[in-house]
Write an enzyme that holds these catalytic residues in place. Structure first.
Site, PDB file in Angstrom:
ATOM      1  N   LYS A 158      25.298  20.884  59.336  1.00  0.00           N
ATOM      2  CA  LYS A 158      24.302  21.484  60.220  1.00  0.00           C
ATOM      3  C   LYS A 158      24.085  22.944  59.824  1.00  0.00           C
ATOM      4  O   LYS A 158      24.965  23.787  60.018  1.00  0.00           O
ATOM      5  CB  LYS A 158      24.746  21.427  61.678  1.00  0.00           C
ATOM      6  CG  LYS A 158      23.728  22.058  62.631  1.00  0.00           C
ATOM      7  CD  LYS A 158      24.278  22.287  64.011  1.00  0.00           C
ATOM      8  CE  LYS A 158      23.974  23.675  64.541  1.00  0.00           C
ATOM      9  NZ  LYS A 158      22.652  24.207  64.266  1.00  0.00           N
TER      10      LYS A 158
ATOM     11  N   GLU B 216      35.239  31.508  58.523  1.00  0.00           N
ATOM     12  CA  GLU B 216      35.039  32.934  58.260  1.00  0.00           C
ATOM     13  C   GLU B 216      34.050  33.405  59.304  1.00  0.00           C
ATOM     14  O   GLU B 216      32.972  32.845  59.447  1.00  0.00           O
ATOM     15  CB  GLU B 216      34.521  33.150  56.829  1.00  0.00           C
ATOM     16  CG  GLU B 216      34.498  34.611  56.401  1.00  0.00           C
ATOM     17  CD  GLU B 216      33.154  35.244  56.603  1.00  0.00           C
ATOM     18  OE1 GLU B 216      33.046  36.103  57.509  1.00  0.00           O
ATOM     19  OE2 GLU B 216      32.212  34.899  55.888  1.00  0.00           O
TER      20      GLU B 216
ATOM     21  N   GLY C 271      30.329  31.858  60.791  1.00  0.00           N
ATOM     22  CA  GLY C 271      29.515  32.235  61.935  1.00  0.00           C
ATOM     23  C   GLY C 271      30.255  33.229  62.802  1.00  0.00           C
ATOM     24  O   GLY C 271      31.142  33.953  62.338  1.00  0.00           O
ATOM     25  N   SER C 272      29.920  33.244  64.089  1.00  0.00           N
ATOM     26  CA  SER C 272      30.487  34.248  64.976  1.00  0.00           C
ATOM     27  C   SER C 272      31.907  33.904  65.407  1.00  0.00           C
ATOM     28  O   SER C 272      32.289  32.727  65.479  1.00  0.00           O
ATOM     29  CB  SER C 272      29.605  34.402  66.220  1.00  0.00           C
ATOM     30  OG  SER C 272      29.802  33.324  67.118  1.00  0.00           O
ATOM     31  N   THR C 273      32.667  34.936  65.716  1.00  0.00           N
ATOM     32  CA  THR C 273      34.033  34.748  66.189  1.00  0.00           C
ATOM     33  C   THR C 273      34.055  33.977  67.506  1.00  0.00           C
ATOM     34  O   THR C 273      34.885  33.085  67.709  1.00  0.00           O
ATOM     35  CB  THR C 273      34.713  36.119  66.367  1.00  0.00           C
ATOM     36  OG1 THR C 273      34.782  36.771  65.094  1.00  0.00           O
ATOM     37  CG2 THR C 273      36.116  35.979  66.934  1.00  0.00           C
TER      38      THR C 273
ATOM     39  N   VAL D  12      31.920  31.748  68.712  1.00  0.00           N
ATOM     40  CA  VAL D  12      31.651  30.327  68.500  1.00  0.00           C
ATOM     41  C   VAL D  12      32.870  29.645  67.884  1.00  0.00           C
ATOM     42  O   VAL D  12      33.277  28.557  68.303  1.00  0.00           O
ATOM     43  CB  VAL D  12      30.404  30.132  67.616  1.00  0.00           C
ATOM     44  CG1 VAL D  12      30.264  28.664  67.186  1.00  0.00           C
ATOM     45  CG2 VAL D  12      29.151  30.576  68.350  1.00  0.00           C
TER      46      VAL D  12
ATOM     47  N   CYS E 135      28.437  39.539  56.327  1.00  0.00           N
ATOM     48  CA  CYS E 135      29.714  39.612  57.043  1.00  0.00           C
ATOM     49  C   CYS E 135      30.528  40.809  56.568  1.00  0.00           C
ATOM     50  O   CYS E 135      31.360  41.335  57.306  1.00  0.00           O
ATOM     51  CB  CYS E 135      30.513  38.324  56.833  1.00  0.00           C
ATOM     52  SG  CYS E 135      29.665  36.836  57.387  1.00  0.00           S
TER      53      CYS E 135
ATOM     54  N   GLU F 165      30.778  44.052  66.577  1.00  0.00           N
ATOM     55  CA  GLU F 165      29.935  43.642  65.454  1.00  0.00           C
ATOM     56  C   GLU F 165      28.484  43.556  65.912  1.00  0.00           C
ATOM     57  O   GLU F 165      28.171  42.906  66.907  1.00  0.00           O
ATOM     58  CB  GLU F 165      30.384  42.287  64.909  1.00  0.00           C
ATOM     59  CG  GLU F 165      29.574  41.856  63.689  1.00  0.00           C
ATOM     60  CD  GLU F 165      29.984  40.483  63.169  1.00  0.00           C
ATOM     61  OE1 GLU F 165      30.065  40.305  61.949  1.00  0.00           O
ATOM     62  OE2 GLU F 165      30.205  39.580  64.006  1.00  0.00           O
TER      63      GLU F 165
END
Length: 543
Positions: free
Chosen positions: A212, A293, A265-267, A269, A327, A425
């Site tokens: 996805k 990551e 993606g985000s921490t 999530v 990132c 972030e």
């Protein structure tokens, strides 16, 4: 059947085109951009080798020209997640049993297609849908993805070659099995190379994958899938679907055959995914591999001995290339007071020299952020900094969304080291500077270490080797990728394996053997040539 031990072609980094005026590569890329802008395409999902169309359409457009339509993609639902899982599981046995050299050949061919006939197409797609300049697209979607494919093939062979010692009368062997079940690849918008690597790395090791991508990356994900198909990837090995994250998660993380997730993606999530997997752990056939990551608050630590021009360039490139949407982008800097005025003026001159606009004009160094949600978040942070007594915007601080999502390069000076934009972030072209007293270098490193939950990338800039060593040791846990006298971005596959710890992820190092080892489950085989026929050991004998 003929057998052999095979040496794959030696992996080497794909040369980077300059796209300078007058070069054939520039002309070819400009033609590809013109062709892509001249048509509206329809993008299906690719599940089990079939093109799946739902009629529920999502619009694709350039972030720098949001009134222009590039095409539409077919949105899926929970039924398509189930279909993708079923297709992956159906393809599993044949793919896992395929000789490794044939898996290698598919991905080596994909790398050559990417670097050759598809190069302009994949770069144009990335430039248009993700608002990357020609150079940023080239180092990402063409070169880095080709590097991932070629070096991962080499790492795969090195993994297979690793074998244990054998004692007399015994042959010990280790075979690397793919995981039992399917792997879920959840990929971000900002790097086409990451979007290609996250599904292909597990697949290379014999796994089948449900993929996805971010909606804003679907336009170029389609090209990746076309390359894989032309390279000969069998149907069902990688299944590309476009569904919302919660819908995908509800189906995937409750499935007993879920074997692992490859995530960028985000921490927030990622932590929610980890919690969901933990809550469902009793449902799974095996313990899933969780590889992620998740972002950073990447730093530049400047020692008083540093050369100001080095610091200026590290900030300008590290913070503002690709609008800070890496990132690894520099988003906080610690600068000695004696140097700050010169550095500030140098960065200001650089920023004032930027040409800002769409990616189709190759003179533009700086382009748009990815979407309106990102624009609004960044604009809010800028507006807040204008009001706060603990911050001052010293460069930039403007934005405009009339044509595209343009957040102009911004430098905030924080009066306190824990100011919000030093900690959180933002994922955009905003860097915050904390100015420290020259004799407080060691104390400032302590502040740096405790300021953020992240530990992805960082750099030390200094001419003093003792200071460099102190920083390297003191900041050992602050960054998984650490740079000396450079910006904290630009990791190259095969040279600087990429990943960080703390809130930045599992540090499984994309672009290395470490990552591929997460996608196999080893089995040890011991064969005894002349087995014993009596249980008694010699020490049991009578005197």
């Amino acid at each position: 059947m003929a057998k052999g031990f095979y040496n794959v072609p030696a992996a080497k980094n794909e040369p980077i085109n300059s796209y300078a005026p007058g070069t054939p590569a520039r002309a070819e890329l400009q033609a590809a951009l013109k062709e892509a802008r001249s048509q509206e395409i329809e993008v299906p999902m690719y599940i089990g080798g079939k093109e799946i169309k739902t009629g529920n359409m999502g619009r694709m457009f350039p972030p720098h020209d949001h009134k222009h339509t590039l095409g539409h993609f077919h949105k899926g639902d929970a039924s398509h997640v189930k279909m993708a899982i079923e297709s992956a599981l159906a393809a599993k046995a044949n793919w896992a049993n395929l000789s490794w050299e044939h898996r290698a050949s598919i991905f080596l061919k994909a790398a050559d297609l990417l670097a050759g006939p598809y190069r302009a197409k994949i770069n144009a797609a990335t430039m248009l849908a993700q608002s990357k300049s020609a150079f940023q697209a080239e180092i990402d979607s063409a070169c880095e993805l080709a590097d991932f494919l070629r070096f991962n093939v080499q790492y795969m062979t090195e993994i297979y070659k690793q074998q244990p010692a054998s004692s007399d009368g015994v042959w010990n062997r280790v075979e690397q099995r793919p995981l039992e079940g399917f792997v879920f690849a959840l990929t971000p918008f900002n790097f086409t190379a990451i979007a290609g690597n996250l599904p292909s790395a597990p697949a290379m090791m014999g796994n089948t994958v449900v993929w996805k991508p971010a909606n804003t990356q679907i336009y170029s994900a389609r090209v990746i899938m076309q390359i894989f198909k032309e390279a000969g990837l069998p149907d069902g090995v990688i299944n590309l679907m476009y569904v919302s994250g919660p819908v995908a998660g509800e189906v995937i993380f409750s499935h007993p055959e879920f074997a692992g997730i490859h995530f960028t993606g985000s921490t927030e999530v990622f932590q929610n995914i980890w919690k969901t997997i933990g809550d469902n752990i009793h449902n799974y056939k095996s313990y899933p591999r969780i590889v992620g990551e998740t972002g950073g608050k990447d730093f530049i630590m400047v020692h008083p001995s540093a050369k100001p021009e080095t610091v200026i360039t590290a900030i300008t490139r590290g913070a503002f290339e690709y609008q800070g949407q890496k990132c690894s982008a520099a988003s906080r800097a610690y600068i000695p007071r004696s140097m700050w005025a010169q550095v500030k003026e140098g960065v200001r001159k650089d920023v004032e020299s930027f040409k800002i606009g769409g990616t189709e004009d190759f003179r533009n160094f700086f382009n748009a952020v990815i979407d309106e949600s990102s624009f609004n978040k960044l604009a809010k942070a800028i507006d807040q900094a204008k009001e706060d007594k603990d911050a001052e915007i010293v460069i930039g601080g403007t934005y405009d969304k009339s044509v595209g999502w343009f957040i102009h390069p911004t430098v905030i000076e924080a009066k306190v080291p824990q100011y919000t934009t030093m900690v959180e972030e933002l994922f955009g072209p905003i860097i915050t500077v904390y100015v420290y007293e020259d004799d407080k270098f060691d104390e400032t490193m302590d502040i740096l270490d405790k300021t953020s939950i992240y530990a992805l990338t960082g750099s030390i800039i200094s001419q003093d080797r003792y200071a460099i060593e102190r920083a390297t040791k003191r900041l050992v846990n602050c960054a998984g990728n650490f740079y000396i006298n450079d910006k904290p971005t630009g990791a190259v596959v095969g040279q600087q394996p990429f990943g960080g710890g703390r809130g930045s992820g599992t540090n499984d190092k994309a672009g290395s053997m470490i990552n591929l080892l997460r996608w196999v489950s080893p089995r040890t085989i011991k064969e005894t040539f002349v087995p014993p026929t009596d249980y008694r050991y010699p020490f049991l004998a009578e005197e």
